[in-house]
Write a protein that holds these residues in place. Structure first.
Motif, PDB file in Angstrom:
ATOM      1  N   LEU A 143       0.831  -1.195   0.000  1.00  0.00           N
ATOM      2  CA  LEU A 143       0.000   0.000   0.000  1.00  0.00           C
ATOM      3  C   LEU A 143       0.872   1.253   0.000  1.00  0.00           C
ATOM      4  CD1 LEU A 143      -2.878   1.047  -0.016  1.00  0.00           C
ATOM      5  CD2 LEU A 143      -2.915   0.822   2.459  1.00  0.00           C
ATOM      6  N   ASN A 168      -9.072   5.049   0.491  1.00  0.00           N
ATOM      7  CA  ASN A 168     -10.075   4.175   1.102  1.00  0.00           C
ATOM      8  C   ASN A 168      -9.391   3.032   1.853  1.00  0.00           C
ATOM      9  OD1 ASN A 168     -13.092   4.625   0.719  1.00  0.00           O
ATOM     10  ND2 ASN A 168     -12.306   5.179  -1.299  1.00  0.00           N
ATOM     11  N   SER A 169      -8.324   2.498   1.305  1.00  0.00           N
ATOM     12  CA  SER A 169      -7.591   1.418   1.966  1.00  0.00           C
ATOM     13  C   SER A 169      -6.931   1.910   3.246  1.00  0.00           C
ATOM     14  CB  SER A 169      -6.535   0.841   1.016  1.00  0.00           C
ATOM     15  OG  SER A 169      -7.161   0.257  -0.107  1.00  0.00           O
ATOM     16  N   TYR A 170      -6.233   3.044   3.174  1.00  0.00           N
ATOM     17  CA  TYR A 170      -5.614   3.599   4.379  1.00  0.00           C
ATOM     18  C   TYR A 170      -6.665   3.897   5.450  1.00  0.00           C
ATOM     19  CZ  TYR A 170      -0.898   4.233   2.441  1.00  0.00           C
ATOM     20  OH  TYR A 170       0.357   4.034   1.922  1.00  0.00           O
ATOM     21  N   ASN A 171      -7.797   4.469   5.036  1.00  0.00           N
ATOM     22  CA  ASN A 171      -8.863   4.745   5.993  1.00  0.00           C
ATOM     23  C   ASN A 171      -9.316   3.471   6.685  1.00  0.00           C
ATOM     24  OD1 ASN A 171     -10.753   7.300   4.107  1.00  0.00           O
ATOM     25  ND2 ASN A 171      -8.865   7.481   5.273  1.00  0.00           N
ATOM     26  N   ARG A 172      -9.499   2.422   5.925  1.00  0.00           N
ATOM     27  CA  ARG A 172     -10.001   1.179   6.498  1.00  0.00           C
ATOM     28  C   ARG A 172      -8.983   0.527   7.432  1.00  0.00           C
ATOM     29  NH1 ARG A 172     -13.033   2.828   2.747  1.00  0.00           N
ATOM     30  NH2 ARG A 172     -15.090   2.012   2.271  1.00  0.00           N
ATOM     31  N   VAL A 173      -7.701   0.644   7.114  1.00  0.00           N
ATOM     32  CA  VAL A 173      -6.669   0.136   8.018  1.00  0.00           C
ATOM     33  C   VAL A 173      -6.725   0.911   9.329  1.00  0.00           C
ATOM     34  CG1 VAL A 173      -4.168  -0.008   8.410  1.00  0.00           C
ATOM     35  CG2 VAL A 173      -5.135  -0.748   6.217  1.00  0.00           C
ATOM     36  N   ASN A 195     -15.401   8.402   5.342  1.00  0.00           N
ATOM     37  CA  ASN A 195     -15.100   7.179   6.080  1.00  0.00           C
ATOM     38  C   ASN A 195     -14.908   7.406   7.577  1.00  0.00           C
ATOM     39  OD1 ASN A 195     -15.204   5.476   3.827  1.00  0.00           O
ATOM     40  ND2 ASN A 195     -13.096   5.935   3.289  1.00  0.00           N
ATOM     41  N   THR A 250     -16.283   5.627  -3.307  1.00  0.00           N
ATOM     42  CA  THR A 250     -16.248   5.337  -1.876  1.00  0.00           C
ATOM     43  C   THR A 250     -17.574   4.750  -1.412  1.00  0.00           C
ATOM     44  OG1 THR A 250     -14.610   7.056  -1.499  1.00  0.00           O
ATOM     45  CG2 THR A 250     -15.902   6.373   0.419  1.00  0.00           C
ATOM     46  N   ILE A 255      -8.763   4.625  -4.403  1.00  0.00           N
ATOM     47  CA  ILE A 255      -8.615   3.274  -3.849  1.00  0.00           C
ATOM     48  C   ILE A 255      -7.636   3.294  -2.677  1.00  0.00           C
ATOM     49  CG2 ILE A 255      -7.662   0.967  -4.335  1.00  0.00           C
ATOM     50  CD1 ILE A 255      -8.771   1.379  -7.248  1.00  0.00           C
ATOM     51  N   ALA A 256      -6.513   3.987  -2.860  1.00  0.00           N
ATOM     52  CA  ALA A 256      -5.486   4.022  -1.814  1.00  0.00           C
ATOM     53  C   ALA A 256      -6.005   4.657  -0.530  1.00  0.00           C
ATOM     54  CB  ALA A 256      -4.245   4.772  -2.310  1.00  0.00           C
TER      55      ALA A 256
END
Length: 155
Positions: free
Chosen positions: A18, A131-136, A46, A96, A128-129
């Motif tokens: 990531l 959203n991924s960082y937010n979810r982590v 998010n 999102t 995409i990135a």
């Protein structure tokens, strides 16, 4: 009480890919202020406090106005966002929220009018990135980290 997992220390192997995407996007053909605006908006959607802190500080350090940040949640009604920014914000929200599994035709067409193919690819991967960082950060919350970021810290 559950113990907080510091994913940034213990999950480095998992975060490496990531972070590689983040490094690619740092050199994107899409202007960095626009990417940070997108990162901030997606983080609002998010509810990621760490990313909101980070991207607000990076935006302000880069010359963004406080007014535009405070009103970003209502960007459709505010007069001080460009058509390019509006197209990017609409795409970011559509990717999102994923209503119906697809970006609606009007949002997609507006983005195609404002961005080249290469820019649209980078913009999509930026969305995409973040959203991924937010979810982590949401999966592994570390409230003590919120507020500690300094502008450019991860550049």
């Amino acid at each position: 009480m559950s113990q907080t997992i510091n994913v940034h220390e213990k999950g480095q192997r998992a975060l490496k890919s990531l972070n590689s995407l983040g490094a690619y996007l740092h050199k994107s053909v899409v202007e960095q202020p626009l990417l940070h605006l997108i990162y901030y908006r997606v983080s609002q959607l998010n509810g990621c406090a760490f990313c909101l802190d980070m991207h607000s500080k990076d935006l302000l350090a880069g010359g963004e106005t406080t007014q535009r940040l405070l009103v970003l949640d209502a960007w459709r009604e505010a007069p001080f966002y460009t058509e390019r920014e509006r197209a990017a914000l609409a795409l970011a929200e559509a990717l999102t929220k994923l209503k119906g599994g697809h970006v609606d035709a009007a949002t997609h067409e507006a983005a195609r009018e404002q961005f080249s193919d290469e820019e649209l690819i980078d913009l999509t991967f930026a969305i995409i990135a973040i959203n991924s960082y937010n979810r982590v950060n949401i999966a592994f919350p570390n409230p003590a980290m919120v507020g500690t970021y300094t502008p450019g810290q991860y550049a």
